[in-house]
Design a protein around this motif. Structure first.
Motif, PDB file in Angstrom:
ATOM      1  N   PRO A  38       0.900  -1.378  -0.078  1.00 59.41           N
ATOM      2  CA  PRO A  38      -0.216   0.021  -0.055  1.00 59.41           C
ATOM      3  C   PRO A  38       1.045   1.220  -0.080  1.00 59.41           C
ATOM      4  CG  PRO A  38       0.013  -0.929   2.186  1.00 59.41           C
ATOM      5  CD  PRO A  38       0.809  -2.039   1.061  1.00 59.41           C
ATOM      6  N   VAL A  39       0.299   2.092  -0.618  1.00 61.58           N
ATOM      7  CA  VAL A  39       1.159   3.588  -0.713  1.00 61.58           C
ATOM      8  C   VAL A  39       0.629   4.467   0.339  1.00 61.58           C
ATOM      9  CG1 VAL A  39       1.555   5.278  -2.271  1.00 61.58           C
ATOM     10  CG2 VAL A  39       1.325   3.357  -3.441  1.00 61.58           C
ATOM     11  N   ARG A  40       1.555   4.904   0.916  1.00 59.34           N
ATOM     12  CA  ARG A  40       1.232   5.800   2.204  1.00 59.34           C
ATOM     13  C   ARG A  40       0.580   7.131   1.574  1.00 59.34           C
ATOM     14  NH1 ARG A  40       2.420   6.625   7.619  1.00 59.34           N
ATOM     15  NH2 ARG A  40       2.609   8.812   8.262  1.00 59.34           N
ATOM     16  N   PRO A  41      -0.543   7.682   2.063  1.00 57.07           N
ATOM     17  CA  PRO A  41      -1.195   8.722   1.331  1.00 57.07           C
ATOM     18  C   PRO A  41      -0.244   9.959   2.011  1.00 57.07           C
ATOM     19  CG  PRO A  41      -2.318   7.979   3.279  1.00 57.07           C
ATOM     20  CD  PRO A  41      -1.452   6.973   2.890  1.00 57.07           C
ATOM     21  N   SER A  42      -0.165  10.868   0.981  1.00 57.83           N
ATOM     22  CA  SER A  42       0.534  12.082   1.423  1.00 57.83           C
ATOM     23  C   SER A  42      -0.278  12.979   2.681  1.00 57.83           C
ATOM     24  CB  SER A  42       0.404  13.288   0.302  1.00 57.83           C
ATOM     25  OG  SER A  42      -0.766  13.705  -0.267  1.00 57.83           O
ATOM     26  N   ARG A  43       0.463  13.838   3.175  1.00 59.22           N
ATOM     27  CA  ARG A  43       0.203  14.640   4.384  1.00 59.22           C
ATOM     28  C   ARG A  43      -1.068  15.381   4.091  1.00 59.22           C
ATOM     29  NH1 ARG A  43       4.262  17.878   7.652  1.00 59.22           N
ATOM     30  NH2 ARG A  43       5.167  15.814   8.094  1.00 59.22           N
ATOM     31  N   PHE A  44      -1.180  16.041   2.639  1.00 62.39           N
ATOM     32  CA  PHE A  44      -2.346  16.810   2.307  1.00 62.39           C
ATOM     33  C   PHE A  44      -3.648  15.961   2.153  1.00 62.39           C
ATOM     34  CE2 PHE A  44      -4.999  18.460  -1.181  1.00 62.39           C
ATOM     35  CZ  PHE A  44      -5.069  19.799  -0.617  1.00 62.39           C
ATOM     36  N   ASP A  91     -11.497  15.056  10.141  1.00 61.06           N
ATOM     37  CA  ASP A  91     -12.828  15.720  10.305  1.00 61.06           C
ATOM     38  C   ASP A  91     -12.466  17.125  10.595  1.00 61.06           C
ATOM     39  OD1 ASP A  91     -13.567  13.131  11.109  1.00 61.06           O
ATOM     40  OD2 ASP A  91     -12.936  13.408  13.210  1.00 61.06           O
ATOM     41  N   LEU A  92     -11.202  17.734  10.351  1.00 62.57           N
ATOM     42  CA  LEU A  92     -11.271  19.219  10.167  1.00 62.57           C
ATOM     43  C   LEU A  92     -11.648  19.760   9.037  1.00 62.57           C
ATOM     44  CD1 LEU A  92     -10.524  21.566  12.353  1.00 62.57           C
ATOM     45  CD2 LEU A  92      -8.172  21.546  11.326  1.00 62.57           C
ATOM     46  N   TRP A  93     -11.150  19.077   8.003  1.00 56.72           N
ATOM     47  CA  TRP A  93     -11.239  19.595   6.510  1.00 56.72           C
ATOM     48  C   TRP A  93     -12.852  19.328   6.329  1.00 56.72           C
ATOM     49  CZ3 TRP A  93      -8.885  22.374   2.922  1.00 56.72           C
ATOM     50  CH2 TRP A  93      -9.442  22.080   1.532  1.00 56.72           C
ATOM     51  N   TRP A  94     -13.473  18.171   6.706  1.00 58.45           N
ATOM     52  CA  TRP A  94     -15.020  17.893   6.500  1.00 58.45           C
ATOM     53  C   TRP A  94     -15.731  19.106   6.960  1.00 58.45           C
ATOM     54  CZ3 TRP A  94     -19.420  17.583   9.530  1.00 58.45           C
ATOM     55  CH2 TRP A  94     -20.181  17.000   8.453  1.00 58.45           C
ATOM     56  N   SER A  95     -15.413  19.393   8.493  1.00 58.28           N
ATOM     57  CA  SER A  95     -16.058  20.375   9.040  1.00 58.28           C
ATOM     58  C   SER A  95     -16.003  21.927   8.217  1.00 58.28           C
ATOM     59  CB  SER A  95     -15.467  20.581  10.608  1.00 58.28           C
ATOM     60  OG  SER A  95     -16.362  21.656  11.220  1.00 58.28           O
ATOM     61  N   ARG A 113     -13.391  26.470  17.293  1.00 52.26           N
ATOM     62  CA  ARG A 113     -13.569  25.806  18.630  1.00 52.26           C
ATOM     63  C   ARG A 113     -14.474  24.590  18.402  1.00 52.26           C
ATOM     64  NH1 ARG A 113     -16.308  30.343  21.606  1.00 52.26           N
ATOM     65  NH2 ARG A 113     -17.830  29.593  19.792  1.00 52.26           N
ATOM     66  N   ASP A 114     -15.567  24.954  17.611  1.00 48.08           N
ATOM     67  CA  ASP A 114     -16.543  23.674  17.566  1.00 48.08           C
ATOM     68  C   ASP A 114     -16.030  22.466  16.727  1.00 48.08           C
ATOM     69  OD1 ASP A 114     -18.389  25.447  18.541  1.00 48.08           O
ATOM     70  OD2 ASP A 114     -19.353  26.414  16.941  1.00 48.08           O
ATOM     71  N   ALA A 115     -15.229  22.781  15.808  1.00 47.23           N
ATOM     72  CA  ALA A 115     -14.618  21.657  14.920  1.00 47.23           C
ATOM     73  C   ALA A 115     -13.531  20.961  15.698  1.00 47.23           C
ATOM     74  CB  ALA A 115     -14.040  22.337  13.689  1.00 47.23           C
ATOM     75  N   LEU A 116     -12.934  21.493  16.779  1.00 45.80           N
ATOM     76  CA  LEU A 116     -11.765  20.783  17.649  1.00 45.80           C
ATOM     77  C   LEU A 116     -12.424  20.348  18.854  1.00 45.80           C
ATOM     78  CD1 LEU A 116      -8.731  22.944  17.225  1.00 45.80           C
ATOM     79  CD2 LEU A 116      -9.342  21.021  15.823  1.00 45.80           C
ATOM     80  N   ASN A 117     -13.744  20.468  19.016  1.00 41.79           N
ATOM     81  CA  ASN A 117     -14.711  19.971  20.266  1.00 41.79           C
ATOM     82  C   ASN A 117     -15.031  18.594  19.912  1.00 41.79           C
ATOM     83  OD1 ASN A 117     -16.107  19.618  22.557  1.00 41.79           O
ATOM     84  ND2 ASN A 117     -17.080  21.197  22.579  1.00 41.79           N
ATOM     85  N   PRO A 118     -14.444  17.493  20.713  1.00 43.23           N
ATOM     86  CA  PRO A 118     -15.004  16.073  20.154  1.00 43.23           C
ATOM     87  C   PRO A 118     -16.394  15.848  20.727  1.00 43.23           C
ATOM     88  CG  PRO A 118     -13.386  16.093  22.094  1.00 43.23           C
ATOM     89  CD  PRO A 118     -13.419  17.536  21.675  1.00 43.23           C
TER      90      PRO A 118
END
Length: 313
Positions: free
Chosen positions: A8-14, A21-25, A305-310
């Motif tokens: 398997p190829v390791r996905p890039s950091r991007f 979750d942060l990008w989705w939010s 604040r909302d995106a990083l609140n689990p």
């Protein structure tokens, strides 16, 4: 030997960031996207002011008193290229706003960065070592918190200005403002990091590091600090807007950036004198610029604040 074609190829950091979750939010928050677009537009245009501004408002050779008090381009009596009109000194309002925004943003960034560095250091030390050192540092923080931020900034600004020679007061005005905002802003970071450090230092991974004779500095920097950054980043984002407002308030009161190198607060103070004389654009446009800047920062801070609140996931 394993077949490298099937590994398997390791996905890039991007790619990993985009699947988080942060990008989705962010992609599902209209207010966050609009706020980021506005903030980037204001900051980029401010730092590119020498390239895109119609004139350098601080170069006397480019000013023309005959072009003073011109209204915005959509009103009668206007003149190209003064899109937002001119002030009483013949300075293009768009140009002076771009340069003023750059000053305000620079003061906000540097003061928040210094406050963050001081607060992180004091919070880590107080939370990790505890005892009398913790009590002394936190009591100092309580004293600073008990005094309103504006009063601390006014006191520090007035004292430092009196200590400087008269010929250096205007040159060092921005540095004095940064110092004043930093002194009043480090406490919230210190208290946040201290509370997180007290929790983290009792966990197993810190205990194991101590048994391996890892130095306290390394434990704080490599193990505890990364686990305290989430609430600190949210606080830093919100504090950036507050730092810009504090600078604008001090400049409006006449103890901030001097007219020779104005910020948005200085422009609002100067324009306020002409608000009821019919030249409303001298004050309204800097007010709108400051409002957009602070509102966009606060909207991003609220989203972060909302995106990083689990608990909200």
């Amino acid at each position: 030997m394993a077949d490298t074609d099937t590994m398997p190829v390791r996905p890039s950091r991007f790619a990993r960031a985009r699947s988080g979750d942060l990008w989705w939010s962010f992609t599902h928050s209209v207010s966050a996207r609009i706020a980021l677009a506005i903030l980037l537009l204001l900051i980029v245009t401010a730092f590119l002011a020498p390239l895109i501004a119609p004139q350098n408002p601080y170069d006397p050779a480019q000013l023309d008193m005959w072009k003073s008090e011109l209204p915005p381009i959509w009103l009668d009596g206007s003149e190209w290229p003064y899109l937002l009109g001119t002030d009483t000194q013949g300075r293009d309002m768009l140009s002076v706003m771009l340069y003023g925004t750059r000053t305000s943003v620079m003061i906000g960034i540097v003061s928040v960065a210094l406050s963050l560095m001081i607060g992180l250091t004091i919070g880590l030390v107080a939370g990790y070592f505890g005892g009398i050192l913790d009590n002394i540092l936190m009591r100092i923080g309580d004293v600073v918190l008990s005094i309103p931020t504006i009063l601390i900034a006014i006191l520090v600004s007035a004292v430092v200005r009196q200590m400087l020679p008269p010929d250096l007061r205007e040159i060092g005005a921005s540095a004095v403002l940064i110092l004043a905002i930093t002194i009043s802003g480090w406490v919230q970071y210190a208290r946040t990091v201290r509370a997180q450090s007290v929790v983290e230092k009792g966990k197993e991974y810190v205990m194991a590091a101590k048994l391996l004779n890892v130095s306290s500095r390394r434990i704080m920097a490599r193990h505890i600090l990364p686990n305290t950054l989430t609430p600190v980043l949210v606080a830093a984002t919100l504090s950036f807007g507050m730092a810009i407002l504090t600078e604008a308030t001090l400049s409006f009161l006449g103890i901030g950036v001097p007219p020779g190198q104005p910020s948005l607060g200085t422009l609002i103070r100067i324009g306020n004198q002409y608000l009821f004389s019919g030249m409303w654009w001298i004050v309204i446009f800097p007010v709108l610029q400051l409002s957009l800047l602070v509102i966009s920062v606060n909207l991003l801070g609220d989203w972060l604040r909302d995106a990083l609140n689990p608990k909200l996931r």
